[in-house]
Design an enzyme around this catalytic site. Structure first.
Site, PDB file in Angstrom:
ATOM      1  N   ARG A 225       0.866  -1.189   0.000  1.00 38.33           N
ATOM      2  CA  ARG A 225       0.000   0.000   0.000  1.00 38.33           C
ATOM      3  C   ARG A 225       0.898   1.232   0.000  1.00 38.33           C
ATOM      4  O   ARG A 225       1.990   1.221   0.594  1.00 38.33           O
ATOM      5  CB  ARG A 225      -0.878   0.030   1.256  1.00 38.33           C
ATOM      6  CG  ARG A 225      -1.998  -0.986   1.271  1.00 38.33           C
ATOM      7  CD  ARG A 225      -3.112  -0.630   0.274  1.00 38.33           C
ATOM      8  NE  ARG A 225      -4.226  -1.547   0.347  1.00 38.33           N
ATOM      9  CZ  ARG A 225      -4.435  -2.576  -0.493  1.00 38.33           C
ATOM     10  NH1 ARG A 225      -3.595  -2.811  -1.481  1.00 38.33           N
ATOM     11  NH2 ARG A 225      -5.498  -3.343  -0.355  1.00 38.33           N
ATOM     12  N   HIS A 273      -1.863   0.461  -9.708  1.00 37.99           N
ATOM     13  CA  HIS A 273      -2.495  -0.474  -8.756  1.00 37.99           C
ATOM     14  C   HIS A 273      -3.124  -1.677  -9.485  1.00 37.99           C
ATOM     15  O   HIS A 273      -4.325  -1.951  -9.359  1.00 37.99           O
ATOM     16  CB  HIS A 273      -3.553   0.238  -7.897  1.00 37.99           C
ATOM     17  CG  HIS A 273      -3.847  -0.497  -6.607  1.00 37.99           C
ATOM     18  ND1 HIS A 273      -4.153   0.126  -5.423  1.00 37.99           N
ATOM     19  CD2 HIS A 273      -3.882  -1.818  -6.330  1.00 37.99           C
ATOM     20  CE1 HIS A 273      -4.366  -0.776  -4.479  1.00 37.99           C
ATOM     21  NE2 HIS A 273      -4.219  -1.981  -5.019  1.00 37.99           N
TER      22      HIS A 273
HETATM   23  C1  GLV Z   1      -5.504  -4.852  -3.927  1.00 38.58           C
HETATM   24  O1  GLV Z   1      -4.759  -3.997  -3.641  1.00 38.58           O
HETATM   25  C2  GLV Z   1      -5.933  -5.864  -3.008  1.00 38.58           C
HETATM   26  O2  GLV Z   1      -5.970  -5.615  -1.782  1.00 38.58           O
HETATM   27  O3  GLV Z   1      -6.258  -6.951  -3.489  1.00 38.58           O
END
Ligand code: GLV
Length: 310
Positions: A225, A273
């Protein structure tokens, strides 16, 4: 009446979820249609619900996270008190993460960023190639995803070190844990892969002090993250050349703001992401099995503890 599960996803995967649940006799409901099914929705499969979203489902019994992380469910008014939250367990998501991490570790190890820059400059500059066995990849976070990445890297010959909060054992991996094991782990991580969950404890863990412990010329991959990293400290380590490169998939703010220095930094590779995305076909069986357990009055598996943040 069929069991109903409402789905709020960051991707348009509804038809695939619908098929995967239909085979088990469970009806998937689109998030936009939830008001027509309020009494029947007992399960919710969600990504980033807004405050109050889940509390507005009066018959809800279990919250399933679509993402591997559950940090998107931590906060005031996100999950009504007392409702169980189940983590995502998806072999497809794990396989995708292994692909992404292998790709970037190999890219750094094989100096591909340098060759790409050489090509742009029309420069023929061979560099000495070293074997994978001379390169140590350090995996921070040895859970479902980190463990799989560590095993895969070891499987193709990299030296692998792993770090976790609590002691863990993984074949082919030099395991370190806790505050006491961190410096030793970092000092051998030539490519550091961050796959930690975001919690009050891990926020900002990649900072000036920890980056300074990496070997000179190390590379960094963040697939955990964004807030695990102190951006200014990472940029300073890249600017000074202490770090040779960073591959970043997650950010403090997403989408990454257009004026963020990461976008134009010559040593940074950005992906939006997408390191790995939950696959309905391989994720649904675990959700369905937990729904069956719940219906049989049995204990759910892979429960998240929102107080701990994972
Ligand atoms: C994406 O970031 C997830 O948590 O799968």
């Amino acid at each position: 009446m069929r069991d109903q599960i409402v789905i709020k996803s960051g991707y348009d995967q509804f038809p695939a979820w619908e098929r995967a649940f239909a085979d088990a006799g469970i009806q998937a409901i689109r998030w936009e249609d939830r008001d027509d099914h309020l009494d029947a929705i007992r399960y919710a499969l969600v990504w980033k619900p807004a405050p109050g979203d889940l509390a507005a489902l009066p018959s809800l019994e279990i919250v399933f996270s679509i993402g591997a992380g559950v940090d998107h469910l931590v906060g005031d008014d996100l999950v009504p008190a007392g409702l169980p939250v189940v983590r995502n367990v998806d072999p497809g998501l794990t396989a995708g993460m292994v692909e992404h991490v292998l790709y970037h570790v190999i890219r750094f190890h094989r100096r591909m960023a340098d060759y790409e820059a050489d090509q742009r400059a029309g420069r023929w500059k061979p560099r000495l190639q070293t074997p994978a066995s001379s390169h140590t990849a350090g995996i921070m976070g040895l859970g479902e995803l980190g463990g799989a990445c560590a095993r895969a890297l070891a499987g193709i010959g990299f030296r692998v070190a792993g770090w976790s909060r609590r002691p863990r054992v993984a074949e082919g991996v030099d395991c370190f844990h806790g505050r006491d094991g961190l410096a030793e782990f970092l000092s051998r991580s030539e490519t550091l892969v961050c796959l930690l969950p975001l919690t009050a404890e891990t926020c900002g863990v990649i900072c000036r002090e920890t980056l300074a412990l990496l070997p000179a010329g190390a590379c960094f991959i963040n697939v955990g993250r964004g807030p695990l990293v102190v951006d200014g400290d990472l940029l300073a380590a890249l600017d000074s050349g202490h770090l040779r490169g960073a591959a970043l998939d997650v950010f403090h703010r997403e989408p990454l703001p257009p004026d963020h220095p990461y976008w134009r930094h010559p040593r940074v590779t950005i992906t939006p992401h997408v390191a790995s995305i939950t696959q309905p076909a391989t994720s649904a069986p675990h959700i369905i099995a937990n729904i069956r357990r719940h219906q049989a009055g049995e204990q759910l598996t892979h429960l998240a503890d929102l107080a701990l943040g994972y």
